[in-house]
Design an enzyme around this catalytic site. Structure first.
Site, PDB file in Angstrom:
ATOM      1  N   ASN A   1       0.864  -1.188   0.000  1.00 14.49           N
ATOM      2  CA  ASN A   1       0.000   0.000   0.000  1.00 14.49           C
ATOM      3  C   ASN A   1       0.894   1.229   0.000  1.00 14.49           C
ATOM      4  O   ASN A   1       1.519   1.541   1.009  1.00 14.49           O
ATOM      5  CB  ASN A   1      -0.894  -0.049   1.256  1.00 14.49           C
ATOM      6  CG  ASN A   1      -1.734   1.209   1.412  1.00 14.49           C
ATOM      7  OD1 ASN A   1      -1.792   2.051   0.512  1.00 14.49           O
ATOM      8  ND2 ASN A   1      -2.375   1.347   2.570  1.00 14.49           N
TER       9      ASN A   1
ATOM     10  N   LYS B   1       0.031   4.253  -0.182  1.00 15.51           N
ATOM     11  CA  LYS B   1      -0.627   5.418   0.453  1.00 15.51           C
ATOM     12  C   LYS B   1      -0.479   6.649  -0.448  1.00 15.51           C
ATOM     13  O   LYS B   1      -0.417   6.508  -1.675  1.00 15.51           O
ATOM     14  CB  LYS B   1      -0.075   5.624   1.876  1.00 15.51           C
ATOM     15  CG  LYS B   1      -0.155   4.325   2.699  1.00 15.51           C
ATOM     16  CD  LYS B   1       0.054   4.502   4.169  1.00 15.51           C
ATOM     17  CE  LYS B   1      -0.075   3.142   4.855  1.00 15.51           C
ATOM     18  NZ  LYS B   1       0.034   3.229   6.307  1.00 15.51           N
TER      19      LYS B   1
ATOM     20  N   HIS C   1      -9.508   0.976   5.285  1.00 13.61           N
ATOM     21  CA  HIS C   1      -8.195   1.155   5.911  1.00 13.61           C
ATOM     22  C   HIS C   1      -8.347   2.073   7.124  1.00 13.61           C
ATOM     23  O   HIS C   1      -9.156   3.003   7.110  1.00 13.61           O
ATOM     24  CB  HIS C   1      -7.210   1.753   4.906  1.00 13.61           C
ATOM     25  CG  HIS C   1      -5.803   1.725   5.417  1.00 13.61           C
ATOM     26  ND1 HIS C   1      -5.336   2.658   6.318  1.00 13.61           N
ATOM     27  CD2 HIS C   1      -4.785   0.862   5.202  1.00 13.61           C
ATOM     28  CE1 HIS C   1      -4.082   2.346   6.616  1.00 13.61           C
ATOM     29  NE2 HIS C   1      -3.727   1.275   5.958  1.00 13.61           N
TER      30      HIS C   1
ATOM     31  N   GLU D   1      -6.692   4.474   8.223  1.00 13.36           N
ATOM     32  CA  GLU D   1      -6.522   5.912   7.954  1.00 13.36           C
ATOM     33  C   GLU D   1      -7.794   6.488   7.353  1.00 13.36           C
ATOM     34  O   GLU D   1      -8.180   7.617   7.652  1.00 13.36           O
ATOM     35  CB  GLU D   1      -5.305   6.113   7.026  1.00 13.36           C
ATOM     36  CG  GLU D   1      -4.003   5.843   7.784  1.00 13.36           C
ATOM     37  CD  GLU D   1      -2.869   5.286   6.946  1.00 13.36           C
ATOM     38  OE1 GLU D   1      -2.905   5.396   5.706  1.00 13.36           O
ATOM     39  OE2 GLU D   1      -1.922   4.730   7.549  1.00 13.36           O
TER      40      GLU D   1
ATOM     41  N   GLU E   1      -5.070  -5.139  10.637  1.00 12.64           N
ATOM     42  CA  GLU E   1      -4.059  -4.094  10.785  1.00 12.64           C
ATOM     43  C   GLU E   1      -4.297  -3.337  12.098  1.00 12.64           C
ATOM     44  O   GLU E   1      -5.066  -2.361  12.119  1.00 12.64           O
ATOM     45  CB  GLU E   1      -4.147  -3.089   9.631  1.00 12.64           C
ATOM     46  CG  GLU E   1      -3.773  -3.646   8.291  1.00 12.64           C
ATOM     47  CD  GLU E   1      -3.204  -2.577   7.375  1.00 12.64           C
ATOM     48  OE1 GLU E   1      -2.043  -2.706   6.979  1.00 12.64           O
ATOM     49  OE2 GLU E   1      -3.903  -1.597   7.087  1.00 12.64           O
TER      50      GLU E   1
ATOM     51  N   GLY F   1       2.883   2.082  10.924  1.00 15.31           N
ATOM     52  CA  GLY F   1       3.850   3.173  10.812  1.00 15.31           C
ATOM     53  C   GLY F   1       4.657   3.436  12.064  1.00 15.31           C
ATOM     54  O   GLY F   1       5.295   4.482  12.187  1.00 15.31           O
TER      55      GLY F   1
ATOM     56  N   SER G   1       3.698  -2.294  10.291  1.00 16.36           N
ATOM     57  CA  SER G   1       5.156  -2.383  10.497  1.00 16.36           C
ATOM     58  C   SER G   1       5.745  -3.724  10.057  1.00 16.36           C
ATOM     59  O   SER G   1       6.644  -4.255  10.709  1.00 16.36           O
ATOM     60  CB  SER G   1       5.511  -2.078  11.959  1.00 16.36           C
ATOM     61  OG  SER G   1       5.175  -0.733  12.259  1.00 16.36           O
TER      62      SER G   1
HETATM   63  P1  13P Z   1       3.240   0.296   7.674  1.00 13.30           P
HETATM   64  O1  13P Z   1       3.722  -0.988   7.025  1.00 13.30           O
HETATM   65  O2  13P Z   1       3.970   1.510   7.190  1.00 13.30           O
HETATM   66  O3  13P Z   1       3.163   0.168   9.149  1.00 13.30           O
HETATM   67  O4  13P Z   1       1.723   0.516   7.163  1.00 13.30           O
HETATM   68  C1  13P Z   1       0.826  -0.517   7.232  1.00 13.30           C
HETATM   69  C2  13P Z   1      -0.380  -0.155   6.473  1.00 13.30           C
HETATM   70  O5  13P Z   1      -1.136   0.722   6.850  1.00 13.30           O
HETATM   71  C3  13P Z   1      -0.645  -0.890   5.216  1.00 13.30           C
HETATM   72  O6  13P Z   1      -1.943  -0.672   4.759  1.00 13.30           O
END
Ligand code: 13P
Length: 248
Positions: free
Chosen positions: A9, A11, A94, A96, A167, A173, A208
């Site tokens: 992803n 983003k 997601h 976010e 997740e 992150g 992560s």
């Molecule tokens: P990270 O791998 O940067 O922690 O992000 C995970 C994520 O949100 C994938 O959709």
């Protein structure tokens, strides 16, 4: 045995130039047997990336989709449009999107729209740090599955292609992934909640994920793949993750 699935992803990152460079680097992953590799670029780059990924055996996904088919929905992108340009997968819910854009209420409609267009939905679920501390992880996952209409009585054929991604918000992150045991426990709860569907649905772990921790996550019996954020834009790291996932 499900084939391991690794989804990157990206983003809201990248430019035409940097994305072309990442694609140059990851092209060989499309020929790697034993793992399905998917990348999810920002919307504006999808149509440009799709021919390149399909030529080399990589898959492509969108990061979001509208629950509406078409019409007066300024700024939205419909599932049929994504299918039209060659998308295979769509991320839905997601954390976010849930936290920043209120998408928690949209997931059932988005899931239905995605399936109608013949695309594979990747439904993202997970508890935040406070919910984890309060011991609410299982109930949060169940309520997110229920909000997507996935608990009780859905026919397998109505949900062909469904993928679920666990997740935990606190792991995204932060460099602090869930322990393999905690991930396994959450994946088991999700699989049980899916009932008869459970055995069919790949359940990915995200938060992560790095080359350093992917193997120990992938050996868990209910971890079928990984959803990778930051590390998916680093060619060497992503390549290592895919190779380790293929072996697990
Ligand atoms: P990270 O791998 O940067 O922690 O992000 C995970 C994520 O949100 C994938 O959709």
């Amino acid at each position: 045995m499900r084939k391991p699935l690794v989804i990157g992803n990206w983003k809201m990152n990248g430019s035409r130039r940097s994305i072309a460079q990442v694609l140059d680097g990851i092209e060989p992953l499309g020929r790697q047997s034993g793992v399905e590799v998917v990348v999810c670029p920002p919307f504006v780059y999808l149509a440009e990336v799709a021919p390149r990924t399909s030529a080399v055996g990589l898959r492509i996904g969108a990061q979001h989709v509208s629950e509406y088919e078409s019409g007066a929905y300024t700024g939205e992108v419909g599932a049929a449009m994504l299918a039209d340009i060659g998308c295979d997968y769509v991320l839905i819910g997601h954390s976010e999107r849930r936290a920043l854009f209120g998408d928690g209420k949209r997931v059932a409609g988005q899931l239905a729209a995605t399936l109608r267009a013949g695309l594979k939905p990747v439904l993202c679920l997970g508890e935040d740090a406070e919910q984890r501390q309060l011991g609410e992880t299982r109930s949060v996952l169940l309520s997110q599955l229920a909000a997507a209409g996935l608990v009780g009585g859905r026919e397998t054929e109505q949900l062909a292609g469904l993928v679920v991604a666990y997740e935990p918000v606190w792991a995204i992150g932060t460099g602090n992934a869930a322990s393999p045991d905690d991930a396994q426990q959450a994946h088991r709860w999700i699989r049980e909640a899916l009932g008869a569907l459970g055995g069919e649905v790949p359940i990915l772990y995200g938060g992560s994920v790095m080359a350093e921790n992917v193997a120990e996550l992938m050996v868990q019996p209910d971890v079928d793949g990984v959803l990778v954020g930051g590390a998916s834009l680093r060619v060497g790291e992503f390549t290592a993750i895919c190779a380790l996932a293929a072996k697990a």
